[in-house]
Design an enzyme around this catalytic site. Sequence first.
Site, PDB file in Angstrom:
ATOM      1  N   SER A   1       0.828  -1.209   0.000  1.00 56.60           N
ATOM      2  CA  SER A   1       0.000   0.000   0.000  1.00 56.60           C
ATOM      3  C   SER A   1       0.856   1.251   0.000  1.00 56.60           C
ATOM      4  O   SER A   1       0.596   2.204  -0.750  1.00 56.60           O
ATOM      5  CB  SER A   1      -0.923  -0.005   1.224  1.00 56.60           C
ATOM      6  OG  SER A   1      -1.842  -1.068   1.171  1.00 56.60           O
TER       7      SER A   1
ATOM      8  N   ARG B   1       0.869   7.821   5.971  1.00 55.84           N
ATOM      9  CA  ARG B   1      -0.014   7.010   6.820  1.00 55.84           C
ATOM     10  C   ARG B   1      -1.435   7.575   6.816  1.00 55.84           C
ATOM     11  O   ARG B   1      -2.406   6.823   6.852  1.00 55.84           O
ATOM     12  CB  ARG B   1       0.534   6.878   8.236  1.00 55.84           C
ATOM     13  CG  ARG B   1      -0.252   5.884   9.086  1.00 55.84           C
ATOM     14  CD  ARG B   1       0.516   5.398  10.289  1.00 55.84           C
ATOM     15  NE  ARG B   1       1.648   4.577   9.914  1.00 55.84           N
ATOM     16  CZ  ARG B   1       1.564   3.268   9.627  1.00 55.84           C
ATOM     17  NH1 ARG B   1       0.395   2.652   9.663  1.00 55.84           N
ATOM     18  NH2 ARG B   1       2.655   2.591   9.327  1.00 55.84           N
TER      19      ARG B   1
ATOM     20  N   HIS C   1      -2.848   6.465   3.646  1.00 56.47           N
ATOM     21  CA  HIS C   1      -3.104   5.030   3.765  1.00 56.47           C
ATOM     22  C   HIS C   1      -4.409   4.780   4.521  1.00 56.47           C
ATOM     23  O   HIS C   1      -5.192   3.892   4.174  1.00 56.47           O
ATOM     24  CB  HIS C   1      -1.931   4.367   4.489  1.00 56.47           C
ATOM     25  CG  HIS C   1      -2.108   2.902   4.721  1.00 56.47           C
ATOM     26  ND1 HIS C   1      -2.448   2.386   5.958  1.00 56.47           N
ATOM     27  CD2 HIS C   1      -1.988   1.832   3.893  1.00 56.47           C
ATOM     28  CE1 HIS C   1      -2.527   1.071   5.870  1.00 56.47           C
ATOM     29  NE2 HIS C   1      -2.254   0.706   4.639  1.00 56.47           N
TER      30      HIS C   1
END
Length: 213
Positions: free
Chosen positions: A16, A39, A42
């Site tokens: 990812s 993050r 994500h």
Amino acid sequence: MKEILKISPADIEKKSFEIITEELGENQPLPELAPIVKRVIHTTADFEYAENLYFSPDVIEKAKEALKSGARIFTDTKMAMAGINKRTAEKLGCTVECFIGDKDVAESAAEKGTTRSSESVDKAAGMCKDMIYVVGNAPTALIRLRELIDEGKIAPRLIVGVPVGFVNVVPAKELIIQSGCPCIVARGRKGGSNVAACIINALLYEIDKSRGR
């Protein structure tokens, strides 16, 4: 139909982040900001965070120092509290607390005609001045934090200001940016408790990684 990748559970997150890095192209964040920005992307699958996340000067270094010294972390929602990795926080001596459901907070908010989020800030301020405060839902928490900062009653070591919504959200975030307090803020309407938690987790994971754990 797009081809389904055959990938082990352990490699899903790694893949990812590779996709995120590839899709950011030339719009890569600065190296010290990349773990947080990526993050958040994500967590949300929203690349606009590469543009709307605001970082105050030297905030990454200041935030890591606060966490490494065992700062108390307060959140505005149970969801944000639940999303923060307690095991990693506890390695540093950090506690994660939320008062939104406390009876005394609810009673005080009703008496004053204010929000439980605002009263939760007051309760935290009565416990320590140099907390980390994490806001993913309530702009009233940010407004109260700014009031207490201006009054000299608190000096947060970090404010994560990423409430989501429409009423007072944008100006409340700007109040924190203008406060001079170390902060990470999602400008605009976007945010949420999941975003708030993942910002703290990104910082915790980077500290953990630097210690070889």
